[in-house]
Structures are given as structure tokens and as C-alpha cells.
Design a protein around this motif. Structure first.
Motif, mmCIF file in Angstrom:
data_model
loop_
_atom_site.group_PDB
_atom_site.id
_atom_site.type_symbol
_atom_site.label_atom_id
_atom_site.label_comp_id
_atom_site.label_asym_id
_atom_site.label_seq_id
_atom_site.Cartn_x
_atom_site.Cartn_y
_atom_site.Cartn_z
ATOM 1 N N ALA A 184 7.564 -45.986 8.643
ATOM 2 C CA ALA A 184 8.184 -46.499 8.623
ATOM 3 C C ALA A 184 8.989 -47.517 9.647
ATOM 4 C CB ALA A 184 9.426 -45.831 7.462
ATOM 5 N N GLY A 185 9.306 -47.682 9.701
ATOM 6 C CA GLY A 185 10.364 -48.576 11.339
ATOM 7 C C GLY A 185 11.224 -47.433 11.490
ATOM 8 N N ASP A 186 12.114 -46.469 10.571
ATOM 9 C CA ASP A 186 13.136 -45.591 11.714
ATOM 10 C C ASP A 186 12.389 -44.932 12.167
ATOM 11 O OD1 ASP A 186 15.428 -46.544 10.873
ATOM 12 O OD2 ASP A 186 14.747 -45.878 8.501
ATOM 13 N N HIS A 187 11.001 -44.092 11.438
ATOM 14 C CA HIS A 187 10.246 -43.509 12.287
ATOM 15 C C HIS A 187 8.417 -43.548 12.686
ATOM 16 C CE1 HIS A 187 8.578 -42.686 8.119
ATOM 17 N NE2 HIS A 187 7.249 -42.759 8.128
ATOM 18 N N GLY A 188 8.357 -44.345 12.607
ATOM 19 C CA GLY A 188 6.947 -44.868 13.536
ATOM 20 C C GLY A 188 7.080 -45.451 14.644
ATOM 21 N N PRO A 212 -7.114 -47.214 16.346
ATOM 22 C CA PRO A 212 -6.359 -46.740 15.519
ATOM 23 C C PRO A 212 -5.440 -48.577 15.521
ATOM 24 C CG PRO A 212 -6.348 -45.949 17.545
ATOM 25 C CD PRO A 212 -7.010 -46.490 18.103
ATOM 26 N N GLU A 213 -4.829 -48.680 14.376
ATOM 27 C CA GLU A 213 -4.108 -49.577 14.390
ATOM 28 C C GLU A 213 -2.265 -49.071 13.673
ATOM 29 O OE1 GLU A 213 -3.074 -53.373 11.262
ATOM 30 O OE2 GLU A 213 -5.608 -52.785 11.691
ATOM 31 N N LEU A 214 -0.887 -48.834 13.788
ATOM 32 C CA LEU A 214 -0.049 -48.324 13.369
ATOM 33 C C LEU A 214 0.609 -49.871 13.481
ATOM 34 C CD1 LEU A 214 1.928 -46.519 13.020
ATOM 35 C CD2 LEU A 214 2.281 -46.807 15.227
ATOM 36 N N VAL A 215 0.912 -49.540 11.371
ATOM 37 C CA VAL A 215 1.102 -50.569 10.969
ATOM 38 C C VAL A 215 2.857 -50.405 10.590
ATOM 39 C CG1 VAL A 215 1.478 -52.261 8.909
ATOM 40 C CG2 VAL A 215 -0.656 -51.839 10.086
ATOM 41 N N VAL A 216 3.386 -50.597 11.020
ATOM 42 C CA VAL A 216 5.438 -50.249 10.859
ATOM 43 C C VAL A 216 6.632 -50.873 10.001
ATOM 44 C CG1 VAL A 216 7.927 -49.427 12.127
ATOM 45 C CG2 VAL A 216 5.673 -49.106 13.483
ATOM 46 N N GLY A 217 6.712 -50.806 8.912
ATOM 47 C CA GLY A 217 7.872 -51.543 8.383
ATOM 48 C C GLY A 217 8.250 -50.509 7.102
ATOM 49 N N ASP A 218 9.284 -50.949 6.061
ATOM 50 C CA ASP A 218 10.311 -50.104 5.521
ATOM 51 C C ASP A 218 9.454 -50.503 3.935
ATOM 52 O OD1 ASP A 218 11.938 -49.459 7.287
ATOM 53 O OD2 ASP A 218 12.735 -51.251 7.484
ATOM 54 N N ALA A 219 8.710 -50.770 3.924
ATOM 55 C CA ALA A 219 8.111 -51.058 2.282
ATOM 56 C C ALA A 219 6.586 -50.717 2.243
ATOM 57 C CB ALA A 219 7.292 -52.615 2.224
ATOM 58 N N ILE A 220 7.478 -49.795 0.924
ATOM 59 C CA ILE A 220 6.570 -48.693 0.670
ATOM 60 C C ILE A 220 5.027 -49.587 0.143
ATOM 61 C CG2 ILE A 220 5.516 -47.012 -0.957
ATOM 62 C CD1 ILE A 220 8.112 -45.996 0.938
ATOM 63 N N VAL A 221 3.579 -48.748 1.203
ATOM 64 C CA VAL A 221 2.266 -49.901 1.023
ATOM 65 C C VAL A 221 1.744 -48.520 0.349
ATOM 66 C CG1 VAL A 221 2.987 -50.318 3.499
ATOM 67 C CG2 VAL A 221 0.838 -47.952 2.490
#
Length: 310
Positions: free
Chosen positions: A102-106, A126-135
Motif C-alpha cells: 500500500a501507498g502508506d507503508h510501501g 525486484p519490482e515494487l508496486v505501490v497502490g491502495d487497491a487490494i491486488v
């Protein structure tokens, strides 16, 4: 014709040529001399030509056999290399690693750990994808997701990395104007900053030292879908709110926030690594690293989010 060839016989043929005799080949393959001879005879029958000239004392390759051996040796070598690479993937972290957070803790929890992970395992990309949606880990091809709060039941697996304690807080300025609540019930008369991503943003259950639970319905004076935004609103004196301990600790120590109802506790949350199926070595290495970092005293500066669903 190629589709009619038993590929296992190619490996037997290569072993035979390398070993130099049927007896030596049988020893290397863990079978009998007669079985090696039978595989060769069947291979020659399938190919429609003689590969090996043999007598009672020696064997030699025909011209066709020599050409065929050179090609087969490359095929066997490629197969052996493929098996070796597969074993390395099983035992050594390598390849791509897609992580959702999530954007808050990523940026605060995952990114610093990922920087260390890259130094330890340079063969991983690695690839870190930050977002608030549950993937959807499977559909979106994620190896692991870092989620904080309480996980709902699902087919996914998870590892708990750390605990998250929830803190009921307000600024000294807000309390000077609106008063300090002495019981959970008094919160209903106060202004509240709500986090909208929670299942029940305005309903909270407190447990006192005797184990008695009290559920309280509060009224939101302001709300936001981000813990960072809720923190900012609370720091501006808008109202009372609940923040994770990692986010509130520095402000509480400095007196910028005041803890409320200290004899009442809110449910403990957690930091989780969520993944599908048995974790690969690269995923397990990242989970172990993140767990170690979060257990270290220096992890107090990390930001956590109160609740998300799996």
C-alpha cells in the motif's frame, strides 16, 4: 520420424560413446550391459541406420554415428544445463520478484528492506508496486504482498512479520478546546478523524484491564482513505483518531500527540507477507529479511497501516 524417437535413448547413446564400452556405460547408468545394448539397437531401428560398429572386444562409431553423437551431446548438455539452472533457482534467489504494498507503508517499510535485499541477492530483479487497491496476487502475477492490519480468510497463505498496536490519540490543542475523554463512551461526543478503508471506520471496541469490552460508535468530523492523511488531519487538531504505534511513537514522545484512555486497549493488528502456494526461495528470503528488520530496534521509525483485508 523424430516424433517416433524415444529421447531417453539419446542420453544412453551419448553415455555409451563417452564411456567407450557397453560395460562402462551400464555402470554409469546403473543398469545392465544387455539393457544398454537393447536401447542402442532400438534407437538404430527407429533411425533406420547403424550408429555403432561393435565386435566382441571393441566398438566404434560409423560416420553417421559420429555426426549423430555430436548433435546428441549438445542436446544432452543443454538438458543438463537446464536442470542445473532449475536447481539454482530452487536453492538461490534469482529472477524477477514482484511485490505489492500500500501507498502508506510501501515506501517506508518495503522499499528500505528491498534495497538491502538487492545488495544481498544481486541476481534478483525486484519490482515494487505501490497502490491502495487490494491486488489479485495470481491474476496480477505478484510473488508477495505486504499487508497490515487483520487478514480475512482466503485461499492465500501468510506469514505474520510483526505486531501493530493501535493508539488512540489527539493533539494537546484539541484536548484543550474540547476536553479529554475519560471513558470510551465519551468518545461519541468528540470530533473523530476516520480512516475510510477500514470495514467500520467509526465503530471501535475497547477492552479494559479487567477484560470488559465496550463498543463505541463515533461521528466523523473528517475522513480520509490514507493513514498518512489521517495522521496529518489529527496533527492539525481536527479531532481524535487511532494511529498505528509506529506512526504515532515519535509524536507521542515529543508531546505533539497525547495518548488517551490508556487503561483501555484496541485489538492488536499485524504486518503480514501474503503469498499464493508454497513460497519460492526468493520470496522466503525477502520475508525473512523483512521480518528481521521489523524485529530490530531501529524499526520504530517504520510506518504501518491499521487495517486492510487479504
Amino acid at each position: 520420424m523424430a516424433s517416433d524417437i524415444n529421447l531417453n535413448r539419446l542420453a544412453v547413446f551419448v553415455t555409451l560413446v563417452r564411456a567407450g564400452s557397453f560395460t562402462a556405460a551400464a555402470e554409469q547408468l546403473g543398469t545392465t550391459k544387455a539393457m544398454v545394448s537393447q536401447h542402442l539397437a532400438k534407437l538404430e531401428e527407429e533411425l533406420g541406420m547403424t550408429l555403432v560398429l561393435r565386435s566382441t572386444r571393441r566398438m566404434s562409431l560409423t560416420d553417421a554415428g559420429q555426426f549423430f553423437y555430436e548433435d546428441c551431446a549438445r542436446v544432452v548438455a543443454d538438458a543438463e544445463a537446464a536442470i542445473t539452472r532449475l536447481g539454482e533457482c530452487r536453492d538461490t534467489p534469482m529472477g524477477s520478484l514482484r511485490i505489492a504494498a500500500a501507498g502508506d507503508h510501501g515506501p517506508f517499510i518495503v522499499a528500505p528492506a528491498l534495497a538491502e535485499y538487492i545488495r544481498l541477492y544481486p541476481q534478483v530483479k525486484p519490482e515494487l508496486v505501490v497502490g491502495d487497491a487490494i491486488v489479485d496476487l495470481i491474476a496480477d502475477r505478484f510473488d508477495v504482498a505486504i499487508r497490515i492490519g487483520w487478514l480475512r480468510d482466503s485461499s492465500l497463505r501468510s506469514t505474520r512479520l510483526a505486531d501493530v498496536r493501535q493508539c488512540l490519540v489527539a493533539t494537546p490543542g484539541y484536548l484543550a478546546t474540547h476536553g479529554t475523554p475519560g471513558t470510551p463512551g465519551e468518545l461519541a461526543t468528540h470530533r473523530w478523524v476516520a480512516l475510510t478503508v477500514l470495514p467500520s471506520p467509526t465503530r471501535w471496541t475497547f477492552t479494559d484491564v479487567a477484560g470488559m469490552k465496550t463498543a463505541v460508535q463515533v461521528e466523523a468530523a473528517a475522513q480520509a482513505n490514507s493513514v498518512l492523511a489521517v495522521h496529518a488531519l489529527a496533527m492539525a487538531g481536527v479531532g481524535i483518531t487511532v494511529l498505528p504505534d509506529y506512526m504515532a511513537r515519535d509524536d507521542l514522545a515529543a508531546g505533539r500527540l497525547v495518548p488517551l484512555l490508556r487503561d483501555h486497549a484496541l485489538p492488536m493488528g499485524g504486518v503480514y507477507a501474503v503469498y499464493a502456494g508454497q513460497p519460492t526461495v526468493k520470496v522466503r528470503a525477502f520475508i525473512d529479511l523483512l521480518k528481521t528488520r521489523m524485529a530490530a530496534p531501529a524499526s520504530h521509525h517504520l510506518v504501518a497501516e491499521p487495517q486492510v483485508d487479504a
